[in-house]
Design an enzyme around this catalytic site. Structure first.
Site, PDB file in Angstrom:
ATOM      1  N   HIS A 184      43.102  30.301  67.063  1.00  0.00           N
ATOM      2  CA  HIS A 184      42.536  29.875  65.784  1.00  0.00           C
ATOM      3  C   HIS A 184      43.288  30.508  64.619  1.00  0.00           C
ATOM      4  O   HIS A 184      43.597  29.855  63.626  1.00  0.00           O
ATOM      5  CB  HIS A 184      41.058  30.290  65.690  1.00  0.00           C
ATOM      6  CG  HIS A 184      40.112  29.321  66.318  1.00  0.00           C
ATOM      7  ND1 HIS A 184      40.221  27.961  66.124  1.00  0.00           N
ATOM      8  CD2 HIS A 184      39.031  29.503  67.101  1.00  0.00           C
ATOM      9  CE1 HIS A 184      39.246  27.359  66.776  1.00  0.00           C
ATOM     10  NE2 HIS A 184      38.513  28.269  67.386  1.00  0.00           N
ATOM     11  N   ARG A 322      46.280   8.350  68.619  1.00  0.00           N
ATOM     12  CA  ARG A 322      45.912   8.709  69.989  1.00  0.00           C
ATOM     13  C   ARG A 322      44.503   8.200  70.272  1.00  0.00           C
ATOM     14  O   ARG A 322      43.579   8.475  69.504  1.00  0.00           O
ATOM     15  CB  ARG A 322      45.956  10.233  70.161  1.00  0.00           C
ATOM     16  CG  ARG A 322      45.582  10.705  71.574  1.00  0.00           C
ATOM     17  CD  ARG A 322      45.640  12.223  71.675  1.00  0.00           C
ATOM     18  NE  ARG A 322      44.573  12.872  70.924  1.00  0.00           N
ATOM     19  CZ  ARG A 322      44.515  14.188  70.690  1.00  0.00           C
ATOM     20  NH1 ARG A 322      45.471  14.971  71.125  1.00  0.00           N
ATOM     21  NH2 ARG A 322      43.513  14.710  70.023  1.00  0.00           N
ATOM     22  N   GLU A 411      51.512  15.631  78.522  1.00  0.00           N
ATOM     23  CA  GLU A 411      50.848  16.929  78.436  1.00  0.00           C
ATOM     24  C   GLU A 411      50.682  17.560  79.811  1.00  0.00           C
ATOM     25  O   GLU A 411      50.271  18.716  79.925  1.00  0.00           O
ATOM     26  CB  GLU A 411      49.463  16.765  77.804  1.00  0.00           C
ATOM     27  CG  GLU A 411      49.492  16.102  76.435  1.00  0.00           C
ATOM     28  CD  GLU A 411      48.144  15.531  76.072  1.00  0.00           C
ATOM     29  OE1 GLU A 411      47.400  16.215  75.342  1.00  0.00           O
ATOM     30  OE2 GLU A 411      47.821  14.411  76.516  1.00  0.00           O
ATOM     31  N   ASN A 434      50.930  21.956  73.424  1.00  0.00           N
ATOM     32  CA  ASN A 434      49.832  22.901  73.667  1.00  0.00           C
ATOM     33  C   ASN A 434      49.318  22.759  75.098  1.00  0.00           C
ATOM     34  O   ASN A 434      49.239  23.727  75.858  1.00  0.00           O
ATOM     35  CB  ASN A 434      48.686  22.668  72.684  1.00  0.00           C
ATOM     36  CG  ASN A 434      49.104  22.854  71.234  1.00  0.00           C
ATOM     37  OD1 ASN A 434      50.260  23.144  70.951  1.00  0.00           O
ATOM     38  ND2 ASN A 434      48.168  22.672  70.327  1.00  0.00           N
ATOM     39  N   ASP A 435      48.947  21.535  75.468  1.00  0.00           N
ATOM     40  CA  ASP A 435      48.441  21.324  76.825  1.00  0.00           C
ATOM     41  C   ASP A 435      49.553  21.412  77.857  1.00  0.00           C
ATOM     42  O   ASP A 435      49.331  21.890  78.973  1.00  0.00           O
ATOM     43  CB  ASP A 435      47.732  19.968  76.921  1.00  0.00           C
ATOM     44  CG  ASP A 435      46.240  20.079  76.623  1.00  0.00           C
ATOM     45  OD1 ASP A 435      45.622  21.066  77.061  1.00  0.00           O
ATOM     46  OD2 ASP A 435      45.694  19.193  75.949  1.00  0.00           O
ATOM     47  N   CYS A 482      54.495  16.426  69.260  1.00  0.00           N
ATOM     48  CA  CYS A 482      53.354  16.492  68.332  1.00  0.00           C
ATOM     49  C   CYS A 482      52.488  17.721  68.558  1.00  0.00           C
ATOM     50  O   CYS A 482      51.429  17.853  67.949  1.00  0.00           O
ATOM     51  CB  CYS A 482      52.501  15.228  68.413  1.00  0.00           C
ATOM     52  SG  CYS A 482      51.668  14.995  69.991  1.00  0.00           S
TER      53      CYS A 482
END
Length: 553
Positions: A184, A322, A411, A434-435, A482
Site C-alpha cells: 500500500h 479488462r 499473469e 504484480n500477479d 500494465c
C-alpha cells in the site's frame, strides 16, 4: 555517512530531518469495568461510529485509490460480527477499551490465517482498533507526526488512513522498514509522487531530527550526509522538477523509437487527470468499481454509461478494458460465494466469469454498446488467463459480441510459457507484473512477511516477460505491460529492451518514465535488459541494470 538500502519507488530524491511514526498505543489492561455493560457498549459504539465517519471523510477528501481503501476500513470498523464480539466481552464485565482490543485482535488473527486479500486487511484492522481505543481514551488518533516543519517520515509501515492524507507540503519522503514494491505504501507513494524507499534494513535506528537523503532512484537512504552530497541531491531534485514541468511529449526512446505511455485507471473520473499528465491512452481500465460495492451485478445500461464516459475521454486513442477480475482479493457474493481455502489459486478472473457466463456476456454487450457510441479504439482483455483453451474461449466470445480487438492478460506463468500459442489466437497480450511475480515466486503480493520475494526485477519473472514478448514478435502481436513494474523508470527501459510495445502505469508515474526512456536508445535498452536477465536474483538484476545504464549514459 552510511547508506541504508531498500526498494526505491520512482525517481525522486529528497532530503530533510527524520520524524518517526509514534509507537502503537499500549494494550489496555484486563481490569474489571466500573461502568455498566450498557454504558461501556454505548462508549464503544460512539467511538466506532466516530472513527468510521472520520475514515470516510478522509477518503472523500483524498479521492482516488485512497478513497476506496479508507471506505473499506470504515465498513470493517462497523462490521456486525465485530460488534457482536465486542458486546460479548462487555457483557462479561470488560472495559470498552479492552473489549475492542481483544475482539479486534481475535478477528485480525482470523483474517490473517486466511491469507490473500483478507490477510492483508488484518493490518488495516489493527489501525482501526488503535483509532477506536485512542478515541475511547480521549487521545489523538495514532498516525503521522507533525513536528511543525517539513520532514522525512520513517515508519515500520503506513496504514492506508495515514498515507491517504499525507501533507505534501510537509512530508518530503517516506522510509519504511517493511513492505515491498507492491505494498500500500509503495502504491500510494507513486500515486502522490512522494519519493519513497521501502523495506529498508536499519531504518529502525534512525532518530528524530537526523538529516537524511532519500534517493528512490537508487533505493538508498543516506544518513549523516556531507554538504556536497546534500548539494548534489538538491541539484537532482531541481532537475527532476524541471523535467516534470517540461512540455509533454509522446513516449519514446532517445533514438525516436516509439513507446506509447498509457494510464492505469480504476474509474472514468480519473481520465481527465491522466490526459493532463500525458497519457496517450489507457492500458488498463479496471471495471471492478462497478461491481465491488454492489449486492448484485450492475445492469447492461449502468455499465454502458460508465464505459461510454471513459471512452469519450480518449477519442481516437487506445483504451484497454479488462473484464471483471473478481475472486481472490476481490470476492463477490453474487459471482462466487463458495468458500475456498486458497482463493488466489481458486475460481478467480476468467475462471469465475466462465462459471457465471451471463455476467461476462452482459459486460461484453455493454462494452460493444459503448464502443459503437464513441470514437475511441477499444481493446478488451480477459484477466487471469492460464491456458490456450481459455484464450480461444474468450476471444471467440468477444468477437461474437462485436469486440474488434480481444486479448488476454498474462499473469500466470503457464500463459507466459505458452505465449507463442496464446498469441496465435489473441490479438494482443498485456502483462500484469504484480500477479505474475506473485505466482512465479510463490509469494502472496499482499503479505508483508514475503515482500522481499515480491520483486518484478527477479530474473525468473523477467524471463517469463521475455518469453511473452517473444511470443508476440513471433505472431506479429503487441505485448504491453500494465503492472507496477512499468512505473519503475529503469525497469521500464529494460522492459522495452525485452520487447514490450507499450507501458501502462499510474498517471503520476508518466513523467518519470517518459524522462527515463529519453536517456537511452533501443540498443541501450536491450543491453540493460540482457544485463538484468543474466543475473541470479532481484537485487543483482537491479544492480546490473543500473551499471549497464550508467555505461550507456
Amino acid at each position: 555517512m552510511a547508506q541504508l538500502r531498500g526498494v526505491g519507488i520512482g525517481l525522486g530524491v529528497a532530503q530533510g530531518p527524520v520524524a518517526r511514526m509514534a509507537e502503537p498505543l499500549p494494550a489496555p489492561s484486563d481490569a474489571a469495568s466500573t461502568l455498566t455493560p450498557e454504558e461501556e457498549l454505548a462508549r464503544v459504539r460512539e467511538a466506532v461510529a466516530a472513527v468510521a465517519r472520520e475514515l470516510e471523510e478522509r477518503g472523500s477528501r483524498a479521492g482516488g485509490m485512497a478513497r476506496e481503501v479508507l471506505e473499506a476500513q470504515a465498513m470493517m470498523a462497523e462490521d456486525p460480527t465485530l460488534d457482536a464480539e465486542v458486546q460479548t466481552r462487555v457483557n462479561a464485565g470488560k472495559t470498552a477499551e479492552f473489549a475492542v482490543h481483544d475482539a479486534f485482535a481475535s478477528f485480525r488473527d482470523t483474517l490473517a490465517a486466511m491469507g490473500g486479500y483478507l490477510g492483508e486487511r488484518a493490518a488495516d484492522l489493527d489501525d482501526v482498533a488503535q483509532r477506536v481505543i485512542a478515541r475511547l481514551r480521549g487521545l489523538p488518533a495514532p498516525g503521522v507526526p507533525d513536528p511543525g516543519h517539513p520532514f522525512v517520515l520513517v515508519a515500520k509501515d503506513l496504514a492506508p488512513a495515514d498515507t491517504a492524507l499525507l501533507d505534501l507540503d510537509k512530508v518530503l519522503a517516506l522510509v519504511t522498514t517493511e513492505g515491498g514494491p507492491t505494498s500500500h505504501t509503495a502504491i500510494l507513494a507513486r500515486e502522490k509522487s512522494i519519493p519513497a524507499v521501502v523495506g529498508v534494513a536499519g531504518a529502525e535506528d534512525l532518530v528524530d531530527g537526523d538529516t537524511v537523503i532519500v534517493d528512490a532512484a537508487k533505493g538508498v537512504v543516506t544518513t549523516d550526509p556531507t554538504p556536497d552530497e546534500l548539494a548534489q541531491a538538491q541539484h537532482r531534485a531541481d532537475a527532476r522538477a524541471a523535467a516534470a514541468s517540461a512540455p509533454v511529449t509522446p513516449g519514446a526512446l532517445k533514438d525516436g523509437t516509439r513507446v506509447p505511455l498509457l494510464a492505469n485507471l480504476g474509474k472514468p473520473s480519473g481520465a481527465a487527470e491522466a490526459v493532463e499528465l500525458g497519457a496517450e491512452g489507457v492500458g488498463l481500465f479496471r471495471t471492478e468499481f462497478l461491481f465491488l460495492s454492489a449486492t448484485q451485478a450492475p445492469t447492461v445500461e449502468e455499465q454502458t454509461k460508465a464505459y461510454t464516459e471513459l471512452l469519450q475521454a480518449f477519442p481516437g486513442k487506445k483504451v484497454v478494458v479488462r473484464t471483471l477480475d473478481a475472486g481472490a482479493d476481490k470476492p463477490l457474493a453474487f459471482l462466487n460465494d463458495a468458500h475456498e481455502d486458497n482463493p488466489a489459486l481458486g475460481l478467480r478472473g476468467l475462471r469465475a466469469l466462465r462459471a457465471s457466463e451471463d455476467i461476462l456476456r452482459e459486460q461484453l454487450t455493454a462494452l460493444a454498446n459503448a464502443d459503437a457510441a464513441t470514437e475511441a479504439d477499444l481493446w478488451v482483455m480477459a484477466p487471469m488467463v492460464s491456458t490456450v483453451e481459455e484464450t480461444r474461449y474468450f476471444v471467440t466470445l468477444a468477437k461474437e459480441y462485436g469486440i474488434k480487438t480481444a486479448g488476454v492478460m498474462v499473469e500466470v506463468p503457464s500463459a507466459a510459457l505458452m505465449a507463442d500459442r496464446v498469441l496465435e489466437i489473441a490479438d494482443f497480450a498485456s502483462i500484469g507484473t504484480n500477479d505474475l511475480t506473485q505466482y512465479t515466486m510463490a509469494a502472496d503480493r499482499l503479505l508483508g512477511s514475503v515482500a522481499s520475494f515480491q520483486d518484478p526485477w527477479h530474473p525468473a519473472v523477467l524471463r517469463l516477460i521475455k518469453a511473452t514478448t517473444d511470443g508476440g514478435k513471433a505472431n506479429g502481436k503487441p505485448v504491453g505491460i500494465c503492472g507496477e513494474a512499468a512505473a519503475d523508470p529503469l525497469l521500464a527501459v529494460a522492459l522495452v529492451g525485452m520487447g514490450a510495445t507499450t507501458l501502462s502505469m499510474a498517471p503520476t508515474a508518466l513523467a518519470d518514465v517518459r524522462a527515463s526512456l529519453l536517456q537511452y536508445d533501443l540498443a541501450d535498452a536491450q543491453r540493460i535488459a540482457q544485463a538484468a536477465l543474466a543475473a541470479d536474483d532481484a537485487a543483482s538484476a537491479r544492480a546490473a541494470a543500473q551499471a549497464a545504464a550508467q555505461h550507456a549514459a
